[in-house]
Design an enzyme around this catalytic site. Structure first.
Site, PDB file in Angstrom:
ATOM      1  N   LYS A 139     -35.969  37.618 -40.529  1.00  0.00           N
ATOM      2  CA  LYS A 139     -37.317  37.952 -40.498  1.00  0.00           C
ATOM      3  C   LYS A 139     -37.944  38.876 -39.559  1.00  0.00           C
ATOM      4  CE  LYS A 139     -38.661  34.200 -43.716  1.00  0.00           C
ATOM      5  NZ  LYS A 139     -39.451  32.923 -43.881  1.00  0.00           N
ATOM      6  N   LYS A 240     -29.853  35.980 -51.567  1.00  0.00           N
ATOM      7  CA  LYS A 240     -30.488  34.730 -52.274  1.00  0.00           C
ATOM      8  C   LYS A 240     -31.711  35.321 -52.938  1.00  0.00           C
ATOM      9  CE  LYS A 240     -33.198  32.689 -48.748  1.00  0.00           C
ATOM     10  NZ  LYS A 240     -33.895  31.659 -48.129  1.00  0.00           N
ATOM     11  N   LYS A 243     -38.680  34.579 -52.401  1.00  0.00           N
ATOM     12  CA  LYS A 243     -40.336  34.566 -52.514  1.00  0.00           C
ATOM     13  C   LYS A 243     -40.442  35.943 -51.823  1.00  0.00           C
ATOM     14  CE  LYS A 243     -41.660  29.941 -52.637  1.00  0.00           C
ATOM     15  NZ  LYS A 243     -41.652  29.021 -51.498  1.00  0.00           N
TER      16      LYS A 243
HETATM   17  P1  TYM Z   1     -38.745  27.053 -49.012  1.00  0.00           P
HETATM   18  O1  TYM Z   1     -40.254  27.071 -49.319  1.00  0.00           O
HETATM   19  O2  TYM Z   1     -38.114  28.534 -48.675  1.00  0.00           O
HETATM   20  O3  TYM Z   1     -37.891  26.659 -50.074  1.00  0.00           O
HETATM   21  C1  TYM Z   1     -37.919  25.442 -50.493  1.00  0.00           C
HETATM   22  C2  TYM Z   1     -36.717  24.664 -51.126  1.00  0.00           C
HETATM   23  O4  TYM Z   1     -36.195  25.581 -52.133  1.00  0.00           O
HETATM   24  C3  TYM Z   1     -34.828  26.086 -51.664  1.00  0.00           C
HETATM   25  N1  TYM Z   1     -34.390  27.318 -51.960  1.00  0.00           N
HETATM   26  C4  TYM Z   1     -33.382  27.488 -52.826  1.00  0.00           C
HETATM   27  N2  TYM Z   1     -32.326  26.809 -53.282  1.00  0.00           N
HETATM   28  C5  TYM Z   1     -31.137  27.650 -54.079  1.00  0.00           C
HETATM   29  N3  TYM Z   1     -31.348  28.896 -54.217  1.00  0.00           N
HETATM   30  C6  TYM Z   1     -32.488  29.540 -53.811  1.00  0.00           C
HETATM   31  N4  TYM Z   1     -32.358  31.051 -53.792  1.00  0.00           N
HETATM   32  C7  TYM Z   1     -33.423  28.941 -52.834  1.00  0.00           C
HETATM   33  N5  TYM Z   1     -34.407  29.463 -52.268  1.00  0.00           N
HETATM   34  C8  TYM Z   1     -35.018  28.315 -51.627  1.00  0.00           C
HETATM   35  C9  TYM Z   1     -34.886  25.643 -50.195  1.00  0.00           C
HETATM   36  O5  TYM Z   1     -33.461  25.377 -49.668  1.00  0.00           O
HETATM   37  C10 TYM Z   1     -35.838  24.568 -50.039  1.00  0.00           C
HETATM   38  O6  TYM Z   1     -35.305  23.269 -50.252  1.00  0.00           O
HETATM   39  N6  TYM Z   1     -38.559  25.236 -44.507  1.00  0.00           N
HETATM   40  C11 TYM Z   1     -38.579  24.874 -45.831  1.00  0.00           C
HETATM   41  C12 TYM Z   1     -39.902  23.907 -45.997  1.00  0.00           C
HETATM   42  C13 TYM Z   1     -39.878  22.973 -45.498  1.00  0.00           C
HETATM   43  C14 TYM Z   1     -38.969  21.784 -45.513  1.00  0.00           C
HETATM   44  C15 TYM Z   1     -39.558  20.760 -44.489  1.00  0.00           C
HETATM   45  C16 TYM Z   1     -37.959  21.248 -46.475  1.00  0.00           C
HETATM   46  C17 TYM Z   1     -40.740  22.641 -44.613  1.00  0.00           C
HETATM   47  N7  TYM Z   1     -40.533  21.340 -43.834  1.00  0.00           N
HETATM   48  C18 TYM Z   1     -39.040  19.340 -44.428  1.00  0.00           C
HETATM   49  C19 TYM Z   1     -37.625  19.776 -46.085  1.00  0.00           C
HETATM   50  C20 TYM Z   1     -37.901  19.071 -45.161  1.00  0.00           C
HETATM   51  C21 TYM Z   1     -38.545  26.168 -46.709  1.00  0.00           C
HETATM   52  O7  TYM Z   1     -39.199  27.120 -46.055  1.00  0.00           O
HETATM   53  O8  TYM Z   1     -38.463  26.191 -47.857  1.00  0.00           O
END
Ligand code: TYM
Length: 378
Positions: A139, A240, A243
């Site tokens: 990023k 992947k 967003k």
């Molecule tokens: P975030 O918001 O980017 O994504 C949320 C969840 O969706 C999964 N994900 C995917 N899974 C499969 N294919 C994809 N293309 C894909 N894009 C996203 C992510 O693996 C995630 O499980 N840092 C984290 C959010 C977070 C979090 C936490 C998660 C903050 N604190 C504590 C678990 C525990 C994030 O940015 O996810």
């Protein structure tokens, strides 16, 4: 008792990757207490002892503090936050979503301990652990380090705080969170090692009326094994679904109307080879679209699906795939509209969730402060 915690950032609308990689798993876990096909960071399956009865406590968080690591429009953040919470409640395996009676749904910024523990952990985490984080490097490279905030750099520490506050045993996430979970485990070990040993520590705990060693639980990542763990972009099967991709056509949003879904699938990238197949490294789009097709039809086996589609041409497969996605998402969208329209109910759920979360989080925060030797107010 076993604690489960996970979260999604409320940035824009949630897409099929968030849903198939994370939320769908949460619902399955909530409903069955099991995670059919998941592995931990070492690639090991979870073996449950059928003779031990386990009560799961599930916490699902809308991580709005994470969202602001990249610029957010202040007039949209609240709506995105409420929309994400409503989607947790609406989205699921076709029948149910996150049930606030069984799982706590809350907003990260409603529980102040997240920011506070993150600060403590920021001071415990070596800089070079964060410099290794692939997501940050990616990023920052795209945006330039002048225009990214320090928050983007320390973001994985905030994520570790989210997990640690609930002493979460299991964290169901998609493949892309693997490195962040490793970091969270490293921080736990370091903290326990540095602060939670020896007589002075025990004395401080006693004085504060706290249980002693170890303060923090080491979390296990739960990464779904089937294709859902890594849903790829519709315009490039080697990237992947995300967003942050500026092209909306690269992803299916859970709330896209059927017409938009059909259009996106119609335009999505394919190849010039005959038939549809799984796991051919030269055909990432074929694997990805089959993974999606399979994930939106939870009852069907891989063999059954392959049998149906293997000889199809892309032109035949695409409409079939689009209809399967539409059919899976339609009930979710309908429930979403109902939940989002009932603002009193939604805010009530979030209040109850935050109260329950706050109780546990404050306790852990206090333990961390005692371990570090802070003065604890009366
Ligand atoms: P975030 O918001 O980017 O994504 C949320 C969840 O969706 C999964 N994900 C995917 N899974 C499969 N294919 C994809 N293309 C894909 N894009 C996203 C992510 O693996 C995630 O499980 N840092 C984290 C959010 C977070 C979090 C936490 C998660 C903050 N604190 C504590 C678990 C525990 C994030 O940015 O996810």
């Amino acid at each position: 008792t076993r604690r489960i915690l996970s979260g999604v950032q409320p940035t824009g609308s949630l897409h099929l990757g968030n849903y198939l990689g994370a939320i769908k798993q949460w619902v399955e876990f909530q409903d069955t207490g099991k995670f059919a096909e998941a592995e931990n960071l070492d690639g090991e399956e979870f073996k449950e002892d059928p003779n031990v009865e386990i009560v799961n406590e599930n916490f699902f968080c809308v991580v709005d503090l994470h969202a602001i690591t990249v610029p957010q429009d202040p007039s949209e953040l609240e709506e995105s936050t409420l929309a994400s919470a409503a989607l947790y409640i609406a989205a699921g395996n076709g029948q149910t979503g996150i049930d606030p009676k069984k799982s706590k749904v809350f907003v990260q910024s409603h529980v102040p301990a997240h920011s506070e523990l993150a600060w403590l952990l920021n001071c415990v985490t070596p800089m070079n652990w964060l410099e290794r984080m692939i997501q940050f490097k990616d990023k920052a490279k795209k945006a330039g380090t002048e225009s990214v905030g320090v928050g983007l750099f320390t973001y994985p520490v905030l994520m570790a705080a989210d997990i640690i506050l609930y002493q979460a045993d299991r964290v169901p996430v998609g493949e892309d969170q693997r490195q962040h979970l490793e970091l969270a485990r490293d921080i736990v070990r370091r903290f326990n090692n540095e602060y939670c040993k020896g007589n002075p520590y025990k004395k401080r705990c006693k004085k504060a009326g706290m249980p002693t060693y170890p303060v923090f639980t080491e979390p296990e990542a739960m990464i779904v094994k089937a294709g859902g763990a890594r849903v790829m972009s519709l315009t490039d099967g080697t990237n992947k679904m995300s967003k942050s991709d500026p092209a909306d056509g690269s992803r299916i949003n859970v709330l896209d109307p059927p017409k938009v879904i059909r259009e996106k699938i119609k335009r999505c990238k394919t190849d010039a080879l005959p038939g549809i197949e799984w796991d051919n490294p030269d055909r990432p789009e074929s694997t990805n679209l089959l993974n999606i097709y399979s994930a939106v039809q939870p009852g069907r086996s891989r063999e059954d699906i392959l049998e149906e589609v293997k000889d199809m041409r892309w032109g035949d497969f695409k409409p079939v795939l689009a209809e399967a996605i539409v059919a899976h998402l339609e009930p979710i969208q309908k429930r979403y509209a109902e939940v989002r329209a009932d603002e009193d109910y939604l805010r009530g759920v979030l209040k109850e969730g935050a109260d329950a979360a706050d109780e546990i989080a404050s306790r852990t925060l206090k333990a961390a402060k005692v371990a570090m030797g802070f003065s604890i107010p009366k």
